[in-house]
Design an enzyme around this catalytic site. Structure first.
Site, PDB file in Angstrom:
ATOM      1  N   ARG A 193     -91.234  -2.244  65.240  1.00 45.03           N
ATOM      2  CA  ARG A 193     -91.557  -0.820  65.063  1.00 45.03           C
ATOM      3  C   ARG A 193     -90.287   0.016  64.986  1.00 45.03           C
ATOM      4  NH1 ARG A 193     -96.652   0.771  64.679  1.00 45.03           N
ATOM      5  NH2 ARG A 193     -98.287  -0.417  65.719  1.00 45.03           N
ATOM      6  N   GLY A 214     -91.461 -14.432  71.298  1.00 46.51           N
ATOM      7  CA  GLY A 214     -92.643 -14.116  72.103  1.00 46.51           C
ATOM      8  C   GLY A 214     -93.966 -14.308  71.403  1.00 46.51           C
ATOM      9  N   ASP A 258     -89.786 -23.846  65.926  1.00 41.63           N
ATOM     10  CA  ASP A 258     -88.762 -24.520  66.733  1.00 41.63           C
ATOM     11  C   ASP A 258     -89.212 -25.939  67.044  1.00 41.63           C
ATOM     12  OD1 ASP A 258     -87.217 -22.264  66.913  1.00 41.63           O
ATOM     13  OD2 ASP A 258     -87.578 -21.900  69.051  1.00 41.63           O
ATOM     14  N   LYS A 269     -79.455 -23.586  65.095  1.00 44.79           N
ATOM     15  CA  LYS A 269     -78.855 -22.406  65.733  1.00 44.79           C
ATOM     16  C   LYS A 269     -77.396 -22.625  66.115  1.00 44.79           C
ATOM     17  CE  LYS A 269     -83.115 -20.773  67.995  1.00 44.79           C
ATOM     18  NZ  LYS A 269     -83.347 -19.413  67.485  1.00 44.79           N
TER      19      LYS A 269
END
Lengths: 296, 202
Positions: free
Chosen positions: A167, A216, A26, A83
């Site tokens: 996951r 994150g 970003d 975006k």
């Protein structure tokens, strides 16, 4: 020549394949884009505010000013992504018109539509979309997304949600592989996913498109963790330019994605990077502040 | 090289290295992923895949791969670059990042390569391509593809598209502006492996 074709699914998905094993960063200015390119980013994501600032500032987050995106396009030779709000067809048309290489229909911006995503197969420019689970990923691919990323919880510097989403998607893929073919229609119903794509996952054991981590990632070890879980590459947002030494951290994260299986290299590149971004504990976020729940 | 076929490396810093690996293995080659100089030991050939050439060039510098790959070529190794990999092989690179004005490369192929010669992603295209040495056209995927703007003496032009040179060979170095690893057509990988089995012309 008459046999020349552009804007096909093969070209869009093939382009996404070229980002694999790489880091997409970003950036909010041309200067940051140059730092990202010099660090070895495979692409930059041009946006007005990184997710950490969107959280802090509040208000409606929208597509960036085309002038800023054009400045970034002119500043670097690597591909430039930008975006749009979920469902904002016109923002996407504008980005396509100015020559953006990839569009992220992103839950990090404030959604424009609370029911429908963009029909991405209508566009010549490829799209990446976020997903928390396999059904969401396959719905986006069904709409024409050429690349999927985990949603994670952007702007928190906390990798737990990205891990959870990775996951979940990869576990659901393995679960489908274990099912007999006659159960797949019911699987499609339960996942709310297109049947043909469920069949593809059953036969191939993977998504039909490239699958990246996002949301994150703040350290080289975070990036390598996402690769070790089985993702194809990494998006890094606030993690770089909200840290003490963006140049060094950006370079280290690029190297970590290449050498994710080599702990000796990871140890060396993780040294002395300065303070990472501060980060937010996800449990402290009130539900309205969670971005990953956006998307339908 | 033994009866099992040649051992071939694929530069695995970033990009479409898994696709090349799968194509080579389908043809019976043993494949090593090359990330560090030591990985080059015992290889007959090395493929430099598509991806981002600026990223790969940066990582080649960081992990000390420039000289070992040049030594590998000098010692008789075969090289093939596809798209970004072709840029890494070229003597001169045009369209380097504006902030640097130049891009490092191996300079093992006497060409000037023009990055993004056909435009941005919106201009990316597929076509059927006639290639020297192949009897039927090859499906070719051009993604933000480069072209060979200048071709030196001793460089053989294998294919052109709309006036631009898109596939070349010089001795043991093959370069294609497009992505054979993204299609199911194995003929170029066969050609590359065949070159390793044949005696090399001087």
């Amino acid at each position: 020549m008459s046999d020349v074709q552009t804007g096909t699914p093969a070209l869009k998905q093939g382009f996404a394949e070229m980002f694999k094993g790489g880091v997409i960063m970003d950036v909010v200015t041309a200067d940051q884009a140059r730092i990202a390119e010099a660090a070895g980013a495979t692409a930059v994501m041009a946006l007005e505010r990184v997710p950490a600032d969107i959280r802090k500032d509040g208000g409606v987050a929208r597509m960036s000013d085309p002038k800023m995106i054009k400045e970034i396009i002119a500043a670097v030779s690597i591909p430039v992504m930008a975006k749009v709000r979920i469902g904002h067809i016109v923002e996407a048309q504008i980005l396509q018109a100015i020559g953006v290489d990839f569009i992220d229909e992103s839950e990090v911006l404030t959604p424009a539509d609370d029911q429908y995503h963009i029909l991405k197969s209508d566009f010549k420019v490829p799209f990446v979309c976020g997903a928390k689970n396999l059904g969401e990923a396959l719905r986006r691919v069904g709409e024409g997304a050429s690349m999927i990323r985990t949603k994670g919880e952007a702007g928190t510097g906390n990798v737990i949600e990205a891990v959870r989403h990775a996951r979940t998607v990869l576990g659901e893929i393995r679960a489908i592989q274990a099912r007999p073919a006659e159960e797949l229609m019911t699987v499609a119903r339960d996942l709310q996913a297109p049947y043909e794509l469920v069949k593809y996952v059953h036969a191939n054991g993977k998504l039909p498109v490239v699958n990246f981590a996002a949301g994150g990632v703040a350290t080289p070890a975070d990036a390598a963790l996402m690769m070790a879980l089985g993702l194809d590459g990494v998006f890094v947002g606030s993690g770089i330019f909200k840290s003490d030494n963006p140049e060094r951290r950006a370079q280290a994260i690029v190297k970590a994605v290449t050498h994710f299986q080599n702990p000796e290299v990871l140890a060396e590149i993780s040294e002395d990077l300065g303070a990472p971004m501060t980060g937010i504990n996800i449990d402290d976020l009130i539900p309205a502040e969670r971005l990953a729940t956006r998307g339908w | 090289m033994g009866a099992a076929g040649p051992r071939v490396g694929v530069l695995a810093l970033q990009g479409a290295f898994r696709e090349h690996r799968a194509r080579l293995e389908a043809l019976g080659a043993a494949v090593t992923e090359v990330r560090l100089p030591a990985d080059l030991a015992g290889l007959s050939g090395l493929i430099l895949p598509g991806g981002e050439s600026t990223t790969m060039a940066r990582l080649m510098g960081e992990f000390g791969l420039w000289a070992p790959v040049r030594d590998f070529h000098a010692a008789g190794g075969h090289l093939w670059g596809t798209c970004a990999g072709a840029i890494l092989l070229a003597r001169e690179v045009q369209g380097a990042p504006p902030q640097f004005g130049h891009q490092d490369s191996l300079a093992l192929l006497d060409v000037t390569v023009q990055r993004n010669a056909f435009g941005r992603q919106i201009d990316s295209f597929t076509t059927d391509l006639l290639l020297e040495g192949l009897s039927a056209p090859l499906p070719a995927v051009f993604i933000r593809a480069p072209a060979f703007a200048r071709v030196g003496e001793g460089v053989e032009v294998l294919a052109t598209h709309e006036g631009q040179t898109v596939a070349v060979r010089q001795g043991r170095v093959l370069a294609t502006a497009f992505h054979p690893e993204l299609t199911g057509d194995l003929r170029l990988h066969e050609l590359f492996l065949g070159g390793m089995r044949a005696p090399v012309p001087a």
